[in-house]
Design a protein around this motif. Structure first.
Motif, short mmCIF file in Angstrom:
data_model
loop_
_atom_site.label_atom_id
_atom_site.label_comp_id
_atom_site.label_asym_id
_atom_site.label_seq_id
_atom_site.Cartn_x
_atom_site.Cartn_y
_atom_site.Cartn_z
N ARG A 151 64.30 6.97 69.17
CA ARG A 151 64.05 7.80 67.99
C ARG A 151 65.34 8.47 67.51
O ARG A 151 65.55 8.63 66.31
N SER A 152 66.20 8.86 68.46
CA SER A 152 67.45 9.50 68.07
C SER A 152 68.36 8.55 67.29
O SER A 152 69.27 8.99 66.59
N GLN A 153 68.10 7.25 67.42
CA GLN A 153 68.87 6.25 66.69
C GLN A 153 68.22 5.89 65.35
O GLN A 153 68.59 4.90 64.71
N SER A 154 67.22 6.72 64.97
CA SER A 154 66.50 6.53 63.69
C SER A 154 65.76 5.20 63.62
O SER A 154 65.57 4.63 62.53
N LEU A 155 65.34 4.71 64.77
CA LEU A 155 64.55 3.48 64.81
C LEU A 155 63.08 3.83 64.66
O LEU A 155 62.59 4.80 65.25
N PRO A 156 62.33 3.07 63.87
CA PRO A 156 60.92 3.39 63.58
C PRO A 156 59.99 3.01 64.74
O PRO A 156 59.62 1.84 64.90
N LEU A 157 59.61 3.99 65.52
CA LEU A 157 58.69 3.74 66.63
C LEU A 157 57.25 3.72 66.13
O LEU A 157 56.89 4.43 65.19
#
Length: 491
Positions: free
Chosen positions: A356-362
């Protein structure tokens, strides 16, 4: 040093990061605290159960010492640090001597604080060994006799001849006993202060052993020994002497983990080597590597059921950014491990936090399903570690939890789990069906009992009212001082 010990050496490192003692350290170390923080009354330990390696059914009990008692014990250690450090350094075997590191994650940590250091130490020690003795003390922290602290520092003869309580060992003994309601068997597991006590005792054991086995070679890491001998007869004598000297301090070797070996033997377990060697590519082959890696972990979990295979194997994902098209696959496999091995839920959550800290959509649903499975299974069984991390994840990711989870969570009597549940409820993430067992803890007496943390924090955050009239925290001289200084152990 006192401020660091109160800030970084108090709560067990296994707690979720929302539990923090920085404001407590600032209030107490800066002066102005009531006299109770110098000479505490008896209190009880707040417990936190942790899964043992490979099996969540068998638990390790960590302890959160009452803040008044922890201050007294910490001051004793800091004010006498030079003498305690000199005693610990009489050990030539120890690779876990309590070492003050102002810049470290903990205030006091073992001198050899990385697994790599131990592998190198092991390799050097085995250079000319013909026989290896590998030994472990049975239930070490739980079986320490608190009076033996004084025996270790001053010898048993001196300690028994001077029972006026003025010896440093007697003062430490008294502070530890008061922190656990007068109990003389066992010391708290979790705070850095216990590493100091452990090393003080085992340094004294080593001195006794060397009188009979003068050329002792090898090393010790806390209660794990690996000693090297030139032949079988000397090794047998060394084992007999160690057992005898441990008994003088009311300690015993674990027969299941004590053996003599003929070299060569592995420097580290095979499963660690296999997982560490595994490469996950950063190209189109990454998908197949991820599948193969998790399959490898599954195979090793079955082959080594009593080891922390999944916890170790998942650590690489704390900072692993997958290809975008492999994100859903990785998330699904992480959540699967979280359900199958709840003892690894922290590593799963930390990996998801990094993604999430990498702005990946979980995807929310797999995480919600995992947290539901962990909480409905673990909480009624008293598995605090798994429950606390799952609730923290629900708050961190703002994931609503079902009515079923709310009912399961209300069965706990553990402070850390109850506090997280109350916070989740205040945020509208969970409906708690019955908080009566927590409500009953909102008394002044409970500030010295086993759920002192809940009794204090639920008052500070206005989650639960005091039983009866008034404010049970504000009316207590010690905890009232903490409240007046805006101290909170939960952020």
């Amino acid at each position: 040093m006192l401020s660091d010990l109160l800030t970084k050496g108090y709560f067990p490192s296994e707690l979720p990061p929302c539990f923090n003692t920085a404001s407590y350290a600032h209030a107490v170390a800066s002066g102005g605290a009531p006299k109770e923080f110098l000479s505490a009354h008896e209190s009880q330990l707040c417990s936190f159960s942790l899964a043992r390696a490979g099996n969540s059914r068998f638990r390790r009990r960590l302890s959160l010492v009452n803040p008044v008692n922890f201050c007294e014990l910490s001051r004793l250690i800091v004010n006498n640090w030079t003498a305690l450090q000199a005693h610990m350094k009489t050990s030539t075997l120890s690779r876990s001597t309590a070492t003050y590191r102002p810049q470290g994650e903990r205030a006091l940590s073992p001198s050899s604080y990385s697994p790599g250091h131990l592998v190198e130490t092991r390799a050097r020690a085995r250079g000319t060994a013909k026989v290896l003795l590998v030994a472990d003390i049975s239930e070490f922290y739980h079986s320490i006799y608190t009076h033996s602290i004084s025996w270790a520092l001053h010898t048993k003869a001196v300690a028994k001849a001077n029972r006026n309580g003025n010896l440093l060992g007697d003062k430490l003994d008294s502070a530890v006993r008061k922190a656990q309601h007068g109990q003389t068997i066992g010391i708290p597991i979790g705070p850095d202060t216990s590493l100091v006590i452990a090393e003080v005792i085992l340094a004294a054991v080593e001195q006794e052993v060397r009188h009979q086995v003068p050329n002792l070679e090898g090393f010790r890491f806390v209660d794990d020994f690996e000693l090297c001998f030139p032949d079988q007869a000397t090794a047998e004598k060394g084992l007999a002497v160690i057992q005898e000297m441990l008994l003088r301090f009311d300690l015993r070797l674990n027969p299941r983990k004590t053996n003599l070996f003929l070299p060569p033997i592995n420097l580290e377990p095979e499963w660690i080597s296999e997982l560490r060697r595994f490469k996950i590519r950063d190209n189109s082959g990454q998908k197949h590597d991820l599948i193969a890696y998790f399959d490898t972990m599954t195979r090793l979990l079955r082959a080594y059921p009593n080891e922390h295979v999944s916890k170790y194997g998942l650590r690489r994902f704390k900072s692993f950014k997958p290809k975008y098209f492999n994100l859903q696959l990785l998330q699904s496999m992480l959540c699967h491990i979280g359900v199958a091995e709840p003892g690894s839920v922290r590593e799963v959550i930390e990996a998801l936090c990094f993604l999430r800290s990498q702005s990946l959509p979980l995807e929310t649903l797999p995480i919600q399903q995992m947290l539901t499975a962990v909480l409905t299974t673990s909480t009624p069984l008293g598995h605090h570690y798994e429950s606390a991390w799952a609730l923290w994840a629900a708050i961190h990711f703002s994931i609503p939890l079902s009515t079923e989870v709310g009912k399961a969570v209300c069965t706990t009597e553990n402070s850390t789990v109850a506090i997280l549940a109350l916070d989740a409820s205040a945020r509208g993430l969970i409906t708690l069906s019955d908080t009566s067992r927590w409500q009953a803890r909102m008394t002044q007496r409970d500030l010295r009992e086993d759920e002192w943390l809940l009794s204090y924090e639920a008052n500070i955050h206005s989650w639960l009212p005091t039983v009866g009239v008034g404010d049970h925290v504000a009316s207590d001289s010690a905890f009232g001082f903490l409240k007046s200084q805006n101290v909170t152990f939960y952020r």
